[in-house]
Write a protein that holds these residues in place. Structure first.
Motif, PDB file in Angstrom:
ATOM      1  N   GLU A 159     -35.412  13.740   1.918  1.00  0.00           N
ATOM      2  CA  GLU A 159     -35.247  12.773   3.005  1.00  0.00           C
ATOM      3  C   GLU A 159     -36.407  11.789   3.036  1.00  0.00           C
ATOM      4  N   ASN A 160     -37.608  12.287   2.859  1.00  0.00           N
ATOM      5  CA  ASN A 160     -38.788  11.436   2.874  1.00  0.00           C
ATOM      6  C   ASN A 160     -38.759  10.428   1.725  1.00  0.00           C
ATOM      7  N   THR A 161     -38.291  10.858   0.552  1.00  0.00           N
ATOM      8  CA  THR A 161     -38.180   9.952  -0.596  1.00  0.00           C
ATOM      9  C   THR A 161     -37.170   8.841  -0.314  1.00  0.00           C
ATOM     10  N   SER A 162     -36.049   9.184   0.318  1.00  0.00           N
ATOM     11  CA  SER A 162     -35.043   8.168   0.654  1.00  0.00           C
ATOM     12  C   SER A 162     -35.594   7.149   1.642  1.00  0.00           C
ATOM     13  N   ILE A 163     -36.318   7.615   2.626  1.00  0.00           N
ATOM     14  CA  ILE A 163     -36.891   6.705   3.630  1.00  0.00           C
ATOM     15  C   ILE A 163     -37.952   5.815   3.001  1.00  0.00           C
ATOM     16  N   ILE A 164     -38.781   6.383   2.158  1.00  0.00           N
ATOM     17  CA  ILE A 164     -39.803   5.585   1.470  1.00  0.00           C
ATOM     18  C   ILE A 164     -39.149   4.540   0.573  1.00  0.00           C
TER      19      ILE A 164
ATOM     20  N   PHE B  99     -27.317  -6.578  -6.599  1.00  0.00           N
ATOM     21  CA  PHE B  99     -26.836  -5.563  -5.678  1.00  0.00           C
ATOM     22  C   PHE B  99     -25.636  -4.852  -6.289  1.00  0.00           C
ATOM     23  N   GLU B 100     -25.835  -3.617  -6.703  1.00  0.00           N
ATOM     24  CA  GLU B 100     -24.764  -2.784  -7.238  1.00  0.00           C
ATOM     25  C   GLU B 100     -24.373  -1.775  -6.154  1.00  0.00           C
ATOM     26  N   ASN B 101     -23.390  -0.945  -6.439  1.00  0.00           N
ATOM     27  CA  ASN B 101     -22.928   0.006  -5.421  1.00  0.00           C
ATOM     28  C   ASN B 101     -23.948   1.101  -5.125  1.00  0.00           C
TER      29      ASN B 101
ATOM     30  N   LEU C  93     -38.017 -12.684 -14.017  1.00  0.00           N
ATOM     31  CA  LEU C  93     -37.796 -13.337 -15.319  1.00  0.00           C
ATOM     32  C   LEU C  93     -37.640 -12.328 -16.453  1.00  0.00           C
ATOM     33  N   ASP C  94     -36.943 -11.227 -16.199  1.00  0.00           N
ATOM     34  CA  ASP C  94     -36.658 -10.184 -17.182  1.00  0.00           C
ATOM     35  C   ASP C  94     -37.914  -9.554 -17.792  1.00  0.00           C
ATOM     36  N   HIS C  95     -39.077  -9.756 -17.153  1.00  0.00           N
ATOM     37  CA  HIS C  95     -40.293  -9.110 -17.634  1.00  0.00           C
ATOM     38  C   HIS C  95     -40.523  -7.784 -16.919  1.00  0.00           C
ATOM     39  N   LYS C  96     -40.396  -7.825 -15.619  1.00  0.00           N
ATOM     40  CA  LYS C  96     -40.644  -6.636 -14.815  1.00  0.00           C
ATOM     41  C   LYS C  96     -39.377  -6.294 -14.050  1.00  0.00           C
ATOM     42  N   GLN C  97     -38.979  -5.037 -14.115  1.00  0.00           N
ATOM     43  CA  GLN C  97     -37.748  -4.616 -13.467  1.00  0.00           C
ATOM     44  C   GLN C  97     -38.067  -3.455 -12.531  1.00  0.00           C
ATOM     45  N   ASP C  98     -37.660  -3.581 -11.284  1.00  0.00           N
ATOM     46  CA  ASP C  98     -37.765  -2.502 -10.308  1.00  0.00           C
ATOM     47  C   ASP C  98     -36.360  -2.105  -9.905  1.00  0.00           C
ATOM     48  N   SER C  99     -36.181  -0.847  -9.552  1.00  0.00           N
ATOM     49  CA  SER C  99     -34.875  -0.426  -9.055  1.00  0.00           C
ATOM     50  C   SER C  99     -35.065   0.396  -7.786  1.00  0.00           C
ATOM     51  N   PHE C 100     -34.135   0.204  -6.876  1.00  0.00           N
ATOM     52  CA  PHE C 100     -34.138   0.920  -5.607  1.00  0.00           C
ATOM     53  C   PHE C 100     -32.835   1.708  -5.529  1.00  0.00           C
ATOM     54  N   LYS C 101     -32.950   3.006  -5.333  1.00  0.00           N
ATOM     55  CA  LYS C 101     -31.763   3.870  -5.319  1.00  0.00           C
ATOM     56  C   LYS C 101     -31.197   3.908  -3.902  1.00  0.00           C
TER      57      LYS C 101
ATOM     58  N   LEU D  51     -26.304  -0.374   4.329  1.00  0.00           N
ATOM     59  CA  LEU D  51     -26.894   0.588   3.403  1.00  0.00           C
ATOM     60  C   LEU D  51     -26.623   1.997   3.906  1.00  0.00           C
ATOM     61  N   LEU D  52     -26.380   2.905   2.977  1.00  0.00           N
ATOM     62  CA  LEU D  52     -26.188   4.305   3.333  1.00  0.00           C
ATOM     63  C   LEU D  52     -27.511   5.023   3.097  1.00  0.00           C
ATOM     64  N   LEU D  53     -28.088   5.538   4.187  1.00  0.00           N
ATOM     65  CA  LEU D  53     -29.379   6.208   4.112  1.00  0.00           C
ATOM     66  C   LEU D  53     -29.292   7.496   4.915  1.00  0.00           C
ATOM     67  N   LEU D  54     -29.468   8.621   4.259  1.00  0.00           N
ATOM     68  CA  LEU D  54     -29.424   9.947   4.886  1.00  0.00           C
ATOM     69  C   LEU D  54     -28.106  10.166   5.633  1.00  0.00           C
ATOM     70  N   ASN D  55     -27.018   9.826   4.987  1.00  0.00           N
ATOM     71  CA  ASN D  55     -25.664   9.960   5.538  1.00  0.00           C
ATOM     72  C   ASN D  55     -25.468   9.167   6.823  1.00  0.00           C
ATOM     73  N   ASP D  56     -26.208   8.096   6.965  1.00  0.00           N
ATOM     74  CA  ASP D  56     -26.082   7.210   8.117  1.00  0.00           C
ATOM     75  C   ASP D  56     -26.056   5.778   7.597  1.00  0.00           C
ATOM     76  N   THR D  57     -25.288   4.934   8.260  1.00  0.00           N
ATOM     77  CA  THR D  57     -25.167   3.544   7.843  1.00  0.00           C
ATOM     78  C   THR D  57     -26.189   2.686   8.589  1.00  0.00           C
ATOM     79  N   ILE D  58     -26.925   1.893   7.830  1.00  0.00           N
ATOM     80  CA  ILE D  58     -27.909   0.988   8.405  1.00  0.00           C
ATOM     81  C   ILE D  58     -27.466  -0.436   8.111  1.00  0.00           C
ATOM     82  N   GLN D  59     -27.400  -1.250   9.137  1.00  0.00           N
ATOM     83  CA  GLN D  59     -27.051  -2.663   8.978  1.00  0.00           C
ATOM     84  C   GLN D  59     -28.363  -3.452   8.896  1.00  0.00           C
ATOM     85  N   VAL D  60     -28.545  -4.188   7.793  1.00  0.00           N
ATOM     86  CA  VAL D  60     -29.753  -4.998   7.623  1.00  0.00           C
ATOM     87  C   VAL D  60     -29.355  -6.469   7.504  1.00  0.00           C
ATOM     88  N   ASN D  61     -30.168  -7.324   8.081  1.00  0.00           N
ATOM     89  CA  ASN D  61     -29.939  -8.767   8.055  1.00  0.00           C
ATOM     90  C   ASN D  61     -31.205  -9.448   7.564  1.00  0.00           C
TER      91      ASN D  61
END
Length: 157
Positions: free
Chosen positions: A43-48, A88-90, A98-106, A128-138
């Motif tokens: 859970e802590n990893t997902s929140i971070i 933004f993927e599923n 510029l295709d030099h540095k790539q970060d990914s967020f699960k 976003l689905l976070l800890l089986n809860d939906t979060i609306q971000v704007n």
């Protein structure tokens, strides 16, 4: 004849049974605590992960002077820094410079909407689905005046 002081067989057997019960309870308690710590760590990893994504995207939006949103891809431009692209993927979000540095967020993303309010102001909404809860971000994207003028008058992109 001298008598030797010692435990009887019954006393030794009772102490072994009590020791076995204490060891079994200790093991089950250790297993339970270990499972709870693993769940807490997940859970802590997902929140971070969400906090890192949110702060990185907000910072990139605030530092950008121009942007473009095309088919699940947000491109942020800045005068001083290279172009930053968010895809933004599923089940994940990638951030590339510029295709030099790539970060990914699960993070699981759904219900993405991009609304153009004015030529200068736009809004990006995501669920976003976070800890089986939906979060609306704007996120509110603002183009600098110079970019809007250049696009209108000189058709620059």
């Amino acid at each position: 004849m001298k008598t030797i002081k010692a435990f009887t067989m019954l006393e030794a057997l009772i102490s072994l049974i009590l020791t076995g019960i204490i060891i079994a309870l200790s093991y089950s308690l250790f297993t339970l605590v270990n499972k709870q710590m693993a769940l807490f760590e997940k859970e802590n990893t997902s929140i971070i992960e969400y906090n890192l994504f949110n702060s990185t995207l907000a910072n990139d939006i605030n530092n950008s002077n121009n942007f473009e949103y095309l088919d699940n891809e947000l491109v942020l431009e800045n005068y001083a820094k290279p172009q930053i692209t968010y895809r933004f993927e599923n089940n994940y979000i990638t951030r590339g410079i510029l295709d030099h540095k790539q970060d990914s967020f699960k993070l699981q993303v759904f219900n993405k909407q991009y609304k153009s309010i004015t030529p200068k102001y736009n809004q990006l909404n995501m669920s976003l689905l976070l800890l089986n809860d939906t979060i609306q971000v704007n996120y509110f994207l603002t183009k600098q005046n110079s970019s809007v003028i250049n696009q209108k008058l000189f058709h620059e992109d």
